[in-house]
Design an enzyme around this catalytic site. Sequence first.
Site, PDB file in Angstrom:
ATOM      1  N   ASN A   7     -14.355  18.182  -3.677  1.00  0.00           N
ATOM      2  CA  ASN A   7     -14.096  18.014  -5.109  1.00  0.00           C
ATOM      3  C   ASN A   7     -13.717  19.393  -5.639  1.00  0.00           C
ATOM      4  OD1 ASN A   7     -14.104  17.617  -7.835  1.00  0.00           O
ATOM      5  ND2 ASN A   7     -16.113  16.634  -7.921  1.00  0.00           N
ATOM      6  N   HIS A 180     -13.707   8.442 -14.224  1.00  0.00           N
ATOM      7  CA  HIS A 180     -15.003   8.119 -13.596  1.00  0.00           C
ATOM      8  C   HIS A 180     -14.895   6.863 -12.731  1.00  0.00           C
ATOM      9  CE1 HIS A 180     -17.355  10.189 -17.097  1.00  0.00           C
ATOM     10  NE2 HIS A 180     -17.219  11.029 -16.085  1.00  0.00           N
ATOM     11  N   ARG A 241     -17.786  16.810 -25.617  1.00  0.00           N
ATOM     12  CA  ARG A 241     -16.562  16.122 -26.059  1.00  0.00           C
ATOM     13  C   ARG A 241     -16.875  15.128 -27.177  1.00  0.00           C
ATOM     14  NH1 ARG A 241     -14.742  14.226 -20.203  1.00  0.00           N
ATOM     15  NH2 ARG A 241     -16.212  15.722 -19.361  1.00  0.00           N
TER      16      ARG A 241
END
Length: 400
Positions: A7, A180, A241
């Site tokens: 990742n 996601h 956010r």
Amino acid sequence: MKVFVINSGSSSIKFQLIDTQTRNYIIKGIVERIGEHDSLIRWSLKEGGSYRIEQKIENHKHALDEVFKILLDKEKGAISSLDEIDAVGHRVVHGGEKFKSSVLIDKDVLNSIKEYSILAPLHNPANITGIEAAMELLPNVPQVAVFDTSFHANMPRRAYLYALPYEFYSEKKIRRYGFHGTSHKYITERAIELLGLDINNSKLITCHLGNGASITAVKNGYSVDTSMGLTPLEGLVMGTRSGDMDPAITLFLMETYGYKPEELDKIYNKKSGLLGLSGISNDMRDIMEEMEKGNERAKIAYEVFIYRVKKYIGAYLAVLNGADAIIFTAGIGENNAHIREDICRNLEFFGIKIDKEKNEQANGKEVIISTDDSKVKVLVIPTNEELKIALETENIVENR
Ligand code: AMP
């Protein structure tokens, strides 16, 4: 199969070597602050032992080079030869409209991922750097891209279109993509297995509540709507956010206060959400701690967070015409009974009833937390995106 999962972020690489047979990691770690003078590699072994090295890491290739040396270390490593790595699975954030499932990486795939950088300028370039480094260092090992967006790629157009001039979509591909996906897919499959549901006749609402947060309506194993949009900014209140807001706020802030696009980008993505509302922290644990001490701003942040999740659950119950189950995952969803209880409070009308005791025991484990007579089951399922990437990679490699 041993799958090396990568990742890759702009200045970090998270890695895990996963044995798909045991479904466990063998070694996992992170290289942080790549390109800076104080780079750091931390890792741990499943069999025990946690280690760290501080040294300057020039770039992503250098980082992977060092990680491979660690893998091969006789005492602190995990394998005796790089030949033991059967495949590499890469997390890729944006797969645009093209990639509806995971895919073996070749030149064309890599070029497409590069093209989609325009839609994910912070993420895709970093993912590409990781892919290129791994391809150079392990040229004969198959490499697979697993996209955050692909689970949502079959959403109907009524869910993914913004009501903007149609050319914005047809010419510039401005639409909702969702993110996601690996996590939503993983908990979908686990829930279907745990509840013994028929996937072709199933309706789930999956809530990924972490520092980033999103919620998905899943029908017959497919995402039919999700809260994140063109970018991961839309939807729920997150650590930093804002989630949903009136787009006119942007115009107002630009015209009235002279904010520039890059300043607003920073405000919406890094200074809003729990942090912005509370003025304390992006971490829900800090918010709750302060709330208990009577801090009003912490209370406000908490209330807005809970309310937004509840509102989406209501919307998705309408989208799906009811649900078999609601699933909670990620840092907040897995670990906090109080939050799950508050989200599910006063939803009895929909047939949702939480068992207080089961809920309190659930933290971090796969558990059904609804009462036996709850029409809609409620579950906690810890997510495991790396395992899902490894399993997807194995599937692609074995069926190529
Ligand atoms: P994630 O992005 O999935 O790693 O989730 C990280 C977030 O989970 C953190 O920012 C915390 O706010 C939250 N978190 C972790 N443990 C707890 C907990 N016990 N209670 C509330 N929030 C938690």
